[in-house]
Design an enzyme around this catalytic site. Structure first.
Site, PDB file in Angstrom:
ATOM      1  N   ASP A  30      14.757  23.392  33.399  1.00 25.91           N
ATOM      2  CA  ASP A  30      13.913  24.408  34.032  1.00 25.91           C
ATOM      3  C   ASP A  30      12.994  25.031  32.969  1.00 25.91           C
ATOM      4  O   ASP A  30      13.441  25.339  31.857  1.00 25.91           O
ATOM      5  CB  ASP A  30      14.788  25.491  34.689  1.00 25.91           C
ATOM      6  CG  ASP A  30      13.993  26.348  35.664  1.00 25.91           C
ATOM      7  OD1 ASP A  30      14.280  26.281  36.869  1.00 25.91           O
ATOM      8  OD2 ASP A  30      13.082  27.086  35.208  1.00 25.91           O
ATOM      9  N   ASN A  86      18.253  27.709  46.275  1.00 32.81           N
ATOM     10  CA  ASN A  86      17.558  28.851  46.871  1.00 32.81           C
ATOM     11  C   ASN A  86      16.863  28.312  48.117  1.00 32.81           C
ATOM     12  O   ASN A  86      16.076  27.368  48.032  1.00 32.81           O
ATOM     13  CB  ASN A  86      16.546  29.449  45.890  1.00 32.81           C
ATOM     14  CG  ASN A  86      17.224  30.110  44.708  1.00 32.81           C
ATOM     15  OD1 ASN A  86      18.303  30.680  44.848  1.00 32.81           O
ATOM     16  ND2 ASN A  86      16.616  30.025  43.534  1.00 32.81           N
ATOM     17  N   GLY A  92      14.219  33.287  47.148  1.00 29.44           N
ATOM     18  CA  GLY A  92      13.559  32.962  45.884  1.00 29.44           C
ATOM     19  C   GLY A  92      13.058  31.542  45.773  1.00 29.44           C
ATOM     20  O   GLY A  92      12.619  31.135  44.693  1.00 29.44           O
ATOM     21  N   GLN A  93      13.096  30.774  46.862  1.00 30.37           N
ATOM     22  CA  GLN A  93      12.565  29.410  46.763  1.00 30.37           C
ATOM     23  C   GLN A  93      11.054  29.474  46.555  1.00 30.37           C
ATOM     24  O   GLN A  93      10.327  30.069  47.354  1.00 30.37           O
ATOM     25  CB  GLN A  93      12.882  28.585  48.020  1.00 30.37           C
ATOM     26  CG  GLN A  93      12.438  27.126  47.856  1.00 30.37           C
ATOM     27  CD  GLN A  93      12.772  26.239  49.063  1.00 30.37           C
ATOM     28  OE1 GLN A  93      13.323  26.709  50.055  1.00 30.37           O
ATOM     29  NE2 GLN A  93      12.433  24.971  48.945  1.00 30.37           N
ATOM     30  N   SER A  94      10.619  28.904  45.448  1.00 28.77           N
ATOM     31  CA  SER A  94       9.192  28.965  45.109  1.00 28.77           C
ATOM     32  C   SER A  94       8.558  27.584  45.008  1.00 28.77           C
ATOM     33  O   SER A  94       7.335  27.471  44.951  1.00 28.77           O
ATOM     34  CB  SER A  94       8.997  29.714  43.784  1.00 28.77           C
ATOM     35  OG  SER A  94       9.681  29.050  42.737  1.00 28.77           O
ATOM     36  N   HIS A  99      15.558  21.254  45.305  1.00 29.09           N
ATOM     37  CA  HIS A  99      16.038  21.188  43.925  1.00 29.09           C
ATOM     38  C   HIS A  99      17.332  21.980  43.803  1.00 29.09           C
ATOM     39  O   HIS A  99      17.444  23.103  44.282  1.00 29.09           O
ATOM     40  CB  HIS A  99      14.996  21.698  42.927  1.00 29.09           C
ATOM     41  CG  HIS A  99      14.368  23.011  43.313  1.00 29.09           C
ATOM     42  ND1 HIS A  99      13.397  23.114  44.283  1.00 29.09           N
ATOM     43  CD2 HIS A  99      14.591  24.274  42.879  1.00 29.09           C
ATOM     44  CE1 HIS A  99      13.038  24.376  44.422  1.00 29.09           C
ATOM     45  NE2 HIS A  99      13.761  25.102  43.578  1.00 29.09           N
ATOM     46  N   LEU A 100      18.278  21.364  43.129  1.00 25.42           N
ATOM     47  CA  LEU A 100      19.584  21.975  42.880  1.00 25.42           C
ATOM     48  C   LEU A 100      19.555  22.556  41.475  1.00 25.42           C
ATOM     49  O   LEU A 100      19.288  21.840  40.504  1.00 25.42           O
ATOM     50  CB  LEU A 100      20.653  20.889  42.994  1.00 25.42           C
ATOM     51  CG  LEU A 100      22.106  21.316  42.875  1.00 25.42           C
ATOM     52  CD1 LEU A 100      22.494  22.274  44.002  1.00 25.42           C
ATOM     53  CD2 LEU A 100      23.012  20.081  42.908  1.00 25.42           C
ATOM     54  N   HIS A 101      19.793  23.874  41.379  1.00 26.57           N
ATOM     55  CA  HIS A 101      19.874  24.503  40.060  1.00 26.57           C
ATOM     56  C   HIS A 101      21.278  24.285  39.500  1.00 26.57           C
ATOM     57  O   HIS A 101      22.273  24.585  40.190  1.00 26.57           O
ATOM     58  CB  HIS A 101      19.658  26.014  40.165  1.00 26.57           C
ATOM     59  CG  HIS A 101      18.286  26.443  40.595  1.00 26.57           C
ATOM     60  ND1 HIS A 101      17.331  26.889  39.717  1.00 26.57           N
ATOM     61  CD2 HIS A 101      17.717  26.520  41.828  1.00 26.57           C
ATOM     62  CE1 HIS A 101      16.228  27.225  40.390  1.00 26.57           C
ATOM     63  NE2 HIS A 101      16.445  27.009  41.674  1.00 26.57           N
TER      64      HIS A 101
END
Ligand code: 5GP
Ligand code: ZN
Length: 113
Positions: A30, A86, A92-94, A99-101
């Site tokens: 990230d 998210n 907070g999905q931007s 995508h998996l954090h």
């Protein structure tokens, strides 16, 4: 998808610090890490987000979790880490490519903010 940031990262058209790649998944650091380990694991297939995923995507989403667990093992952070989606702007999905954090390497508070 041509106009997607993460599809461009997969294609190498936008640079990233690659952590892992195979025929189904791609993982990279990230750009704005929230912990010593903050890796994004994404399917190569363009899926907008978790709420847009379909039953046919179930194996692919599970596979992304397994890739995250392997990276966590390799990095020695199995004492404690999180894998997080998210989902939607209020969470907070931007970026609208699923995508998996993978977040770890420090103590993580609960509940998350
Ligand atoms: P979200 O907020 O959608 O759950 O997560 C998007 C993540 O993508 C954020 O943590 C953000 O720092 C990261 N990100 C956004 N743009 C880029 C980029 O161009 N390169 C990388 N490596 N990460 C990015
Ligand atoms: Zn995409």
């Amino acid at each position: 998808m041509t106009d997607c940031l993460f599809c461009k990262i997969i294609a190498g058209r936008i640079p990233s610090k690659k952590v892992y790649e195979d025929d189904r998944a791609f993982a990279f650091e990230d750009v704005n890490p929230q912990a010593p380990t903050h890796v994004l694991i994404i399917p190569k297939k363009h899926i907008v987000g978790l709420k847009e995923a379909e039953e046919a995507d179930a194996e692919l989403l599970g596979y992304c979790q397994i890739v995250a667990a392997k990276i966590a093992r390799e990095r020695g952070i199995e004492q404690g880490y999180r894998t997080v989606y998210n989902v939607g702007p209020s969470a907070g999905q931007s970026v609208f490519h699923l995508h998996l954090h993978l977040i770890g390497g420090r103590a993580l508070g609960w509940p998350p903010g």
